[in-house]
Design an enzyme around this catalytic site. Structure first.
Site, mmCIF file in Angstrom:
data_model
loop_
_atom_site.group_PDB
_atom_site.id
_atom_site.type_symbol
_atom_site.label_atom_id
_atom_site.label_comp_id
_atom_site.label_asym_id
_atom_site.label_seq_id
_atom_site.Cartn_x
_atom_site.Cartn_y
_atom_site.Cartn_z
ATOM 1 N N ASN A 158 0.840 -1.192 0.000
ATOM 2 C CA ASN A 158 0.000 0.000 0.000
ATOM 3 C C ASN A 158 0.873 1.239 0.000
ATOM 4 O O ASN A 158 1.774 1.373 0.836
ATOM 5 C CB ASN A 158 -0.909 0.014 1.240
ATOM 6 N N GLU A 159 0.642 2.118 -0.948
ATOM 7 C CA GLU A 159 1.340 3.406 -1.020
ATOM 8 C C GLU A 159 2.854 3.219 -0.960
ATOM 9 O O GLU A 159 3.557 3.914 -0.227
ATOM 10 C CB GLU A 159 0.849 4.336 0.092
ATOM 11 N N ASN A 160 3.342 2.274 -1.764
ATOM 12 C CA ASN A 160 4.783 2.008 -1.778
ATOM 13 C C ASN A 160 5.566 3.045 -2.578
ATOM 14 O O ASN A 160 6.788 2.933 -2.709
ATOM 15 C CB ASN A 160 5.036 0.607 -2.330
#
Length: 809
Positions: A414-416
């Site tokens: 997530n949201e890397n």
């Protein structure tokens, strides 16, 4: 399939329920002690204590499990939440019924690093706060041959900040510490079933069902083992029975049944499996559930379940609750998941980590499809230890939750694309590791899809991608939603929209929710970018420049839901999030340290927006007049005011003070409220609203009273404090902002602070609008509960620029 059987996965419940490996299982909930600090060593936890002597230190408190270090301080407005070690201890009473049997401790999750000791001997360790793990303590029990009634069990948990662990401390949620999920004592024979994976597939003729069973045995393998396998339908009628003999560590069996019934979100039909092991006259019974269902994400198109298009209507869930943080009991979880289903949801993304099997079991039985993900969240990419943990947690998540028919996607991150934990941010390294995780997930489970959210430079790696679209909140206006989503869909093979919505401060409403937003630009995309979540700086946006009213949030939800109904290519979407939750990165929010994007507050109290979703999604008839939490409306005498009714019924009639305002027919494309809105003239003072909805000739009603204030107000100059008694033990303390004429300032948003002295205490640190000692006013008012311990006490309310208000008893 055999490479799946890498970890022991156990869930504790009665009857033919999800993955229970033994009849002899006990939740260890009571008789624990806890200390929130480190010890000098294990001897300090187990040494004999004599009252009044120095050995009595440190001071332990009595607690029950589940338990979280941060039940209070996660939302304490004055401190950073505790990140460090804590110790738990109890005494075990061991009664293993099996000769030469094994004794296991199953941890359903605990944060974030955990060490387990029997007596002074270390029995096991685990890194990772969200996957299950088991410790075999049989050998350590050999040190207590004469006293199995008082076996010391000590556990050290540690949630200290660590850049070589996932998730990142930059994440928009607390990285909690403690034994915040159940701990179980389990007895099994010397040879036992440790894991079973079940794949159920409907035949091409749709008249047969193929079931492939792969199992793993643990313990002593010197003797042949006989297994009795039984399949039952949902009515607990025997469908199939077979005997299996094996001398190996694994066993396999393929079965075919006639006329299988499929699992769906409307009819979540579950089969039960029982496998009874017999070796040397000793028996173990394994039980689990499974289902038949098929799904597919059409390329550039919608989602199909069992061959029929299904619009995924979803939300998100964090493991977080008022007063307990992550230590939610099974009853709390059950209530929350039932509310999600009652809202009409058929999908949930479990953000941003694997969650309790209680949650997965409820998704199976309620009919809620699942995207579950590992906590590789923000910060960048760490080194070898970091990456090994991510791969281990992905393996554990898939192997432990493989049998749940509700799961359709394994989330890899997530949201890397969010840097910050390391001096360098290497997109190529992140891509390479994402590819490695993607390959691992497909090797472990080829039947499900992989997914990520918001990492544009990795969108081509996974099967399903969700970009960041926050139309009307972090960027742009909500009227852009459909166009922006269509453009994003064209950029990937399979599109899903995870995370959209708006923050709202429960109890805050507006007669003009769009006022002041004329400078918000459109046409530049609606993605969330660096700095957009901050309440200062950057371009005009609703998240910074709006007033966080329930009114605006309901309009945004309402518009977006009506648009989703007209997007035939849309797989689905999941709004963020179902419930307000704590976060260390939002201290300036109206409720400090709380992300307020939920449609219910942190204690599961519904906001008005809950009913917006119910009006679009629920099949059970409902009607709800907007404004139950809006006790005082305002305007000029004789001025028209909008009244909205959210309902899924065919038509609704509105009554004001007993007089009909007319009947409206529901039209989902007539904004707002699907056409169920009226412009009415309130009387000054008390008014009564009633809505009567008709569905298939049945009537459903909703009603409440409100005040209509015609007096205008000047800026707030004073605070009024009053006590509203609930009973002899509890009262509400209510504060109101007044102008120089003592008129209630209905748009006041001042931050106020409650404090007490004497025989009383605040019921605070709940992370709710009515459970925080520091909070912004909602329409000029705030309140908090007190617990009275005597008759003499004082309460003070302070707000910058205003005179402190005092109440003394």
């Amino acid at each position: 399939m055999r490479n799946l059987l890498l970890t022991i996965s156990i869930f504790i419940c009665s009857g033919l329920q999800a993955q229970n490996i033994s009849t002899y299982t006990q939740r260890l909930n009571e008789n624990w002690q806890f200390v929130r600090e480190d010890l000098g060593g294990i001897w300090e936890a187990v040494r004999p204590v004599k009252e009044g002597q120095p050995e009595a230190l440190p001071l332990w408190e009595d607690i029950e499990l589940p338990h979280c270090f941060n039940a209070s301080d996660a939302v304490d407005p004055d401190v950073n939440y505790y990140e460090g070690p804590g110790w738990y201890r109890t005494k075990l009473h061991i009664e293993n019924p099996y000769e030469n049997g094994r004794t296991l401790l199953l941890f359903e999750g605990g944060g974030q690093k955990t060490d387990v000791y029997i007596g002074t001997e270390k029995a096991g360790s685990h890194v990772g706060g969200y996957d299950e793990w088991t410790v075999d303590i049989t050998e350590q029990l050999g040190s207590f041959p004469s006293d199995f009634n008082n076996v010391p069990l000590s556990i050290r948990c540690d949630n200290s900040r660590d850049l070589e662990m996932i998730p990142s401390d930059l994440s928009d949620f607390n990285v909690y510490g403690g034994l915040y999920r159940y701990v179980n004592l389990i007895y099994v024979p010397e040879t036992y079933i440790s894991q079973v994976h079940i794949q159920a597939v409907i035949g091409d003729d749709e008249k047969t069902g193929q079931i492939k069973i792969d199992g793993l045995l643990a313990g002593d393998r010197s003797n042949k083992t006989q297994l009795k396998l039984q399949l039952f339908n949902q009515q607990n009628e025997l469908v199939e029975e077979e005997l299996i003999n094996t001398a190996n560590e694994t066993f396999e069996r393929e079965l075919t049944i006639k006329n299988p019934k499929v699992w769906s979100t409307d009819d979540p039909y579950l089969y039960n499996i029982s496998i009874e092991l017999t070796v040397n006259g000793q028996r173990q019974k394994y039980t689990d559930r499974f289902a038949f269902r098929s799904f597919r994400f059409e390329e550039k198109g919608p989602f199909y379940l069992n061959g029929e298009r299904l619009l995924l209507r979803g939300t998100h869930r964090h493991e977080d609750h008022a007063g307990v943080a992550a230590a939610m009991t099974e009853d709390m979880i059950r209530k929350e998941m039932q509310m999600i289903k009652d809202m009409g949801a058929n999908f949930i993304r479990l953000g941003h980590y694997q969650q309790s099997r209680i949650v997965l079991n409820l998704c199976d039985s309620l009919g809620i499809l699942v995207w579950e993900e590992i906590p590789w969240c923000r910060g960048g990419l760490g080194g070898a230890i970091y990456q090994e943990q991510a791969k281990r947690m992905l393996t554990n998540m898939i192997t432990q939750h493989f049998n749940h028919p509700s799961v359709i996607m394994w989330g890899l991150g997530n949201e890397n694309d969010w840097p910050g934990d390391y001096p360098e941010f290497d997109k190529n390294a992140i891509r390479a590791f994402m590819s490695e995780l993607n390959d691992l997930a497909h090797r472990l489970d080829s039947s499900r899809k992989t997914s990520i959210r918001r990492c544009d430079f990795c969108k081509d790696i996974v099967d399903v991608y969700s970009p960041s679209i926050w139309a009307g909140w972090y960027r742009g206006k909500y009227t852009e939603y459909k166009d922006v989503s269509l453009e994003e869909m064209k950029r990937v093979d399979r599109f899903f929209h995870a995370e959209w919505g708006a923050s709202s401060h429960a109890g805050r409403h507006s007669e003009d929710p769009d006022m002041g937003l004329e400078h918000v630009r459109t046409g530049g995309g609606a993605d969330e970018r660096s700095g957009d979540a901050a309440l200062v700086g950057g371009q005009a946006r609703v998240s910074r420049d709006g007033d966080w009213t329930e009114t605006y949030a309901c309009n945004l939800f309402d518009w977006t839901l009506k648009e989703q109904e007209t997007m035939p290519w849309l797989t689905g979407a999941a709004f963020w999030a179902f419930k307000d939750f704590s976060t260390p990165i939002r201290p300036e929010n109206p409720v400090p340290y709380v992300n307020q994007k939920g449609v219910v507050t942190r204690d599961l109290t519904p906001k008005e927006s809950y009913y917006v979703f119910q009006s679009y999604w629920s099949k059970k008839p409902m009607v709800h007049i907007y404004g139950h939490t809006w006790p005082v409306r305002w305007g000029k005498a004789g001025e028209s005011r909008l009244v909205k009714v959210y309902s899924n019924c065919e038509e609704v009639e509105l009554f004001l003070n007993g007089k009909s305002q007319g009947i409206k027919k529901r039209d989902a494309q007539n904004f707002p409220a699907a056409g169920l809105y009226w412009n009415v003239e309130f009387e000054s003072g008390k008014n009564h609203l009633k809505a009567v909805a008709i569905s298939t000739k049945e009537k459903y009603e909703d009603e409440f009273e409100l005040d209509y204030q015609t007096q205008t107000w000047l800026p707030a100059t004073q605070l009024k404090i009053e006590e509203i008694e609930i009973d002899k033990q509890y009262s509400w303390i209510k504060v109101s902002a007044l102008d120089q004429n003592k008129v209630l300032c209905l748009d006041a948003r001042n931050k106020v602070s409650f404090s007490v002295a004497g025989d009383v205490q605040l019921i605070d640190n709940l992370g709710t609008p009515n459970g925080s000692r520091v909070v912004q006013l909602a329409n000029g008012v705030a309140k908090i509960k007190i617990e009275k311990e005597g008759e003499r006490y004082s309460v003070a309310v302070q707000s910058q620029g205003l005179k402190t208000a005092l109440l003394t008893q």
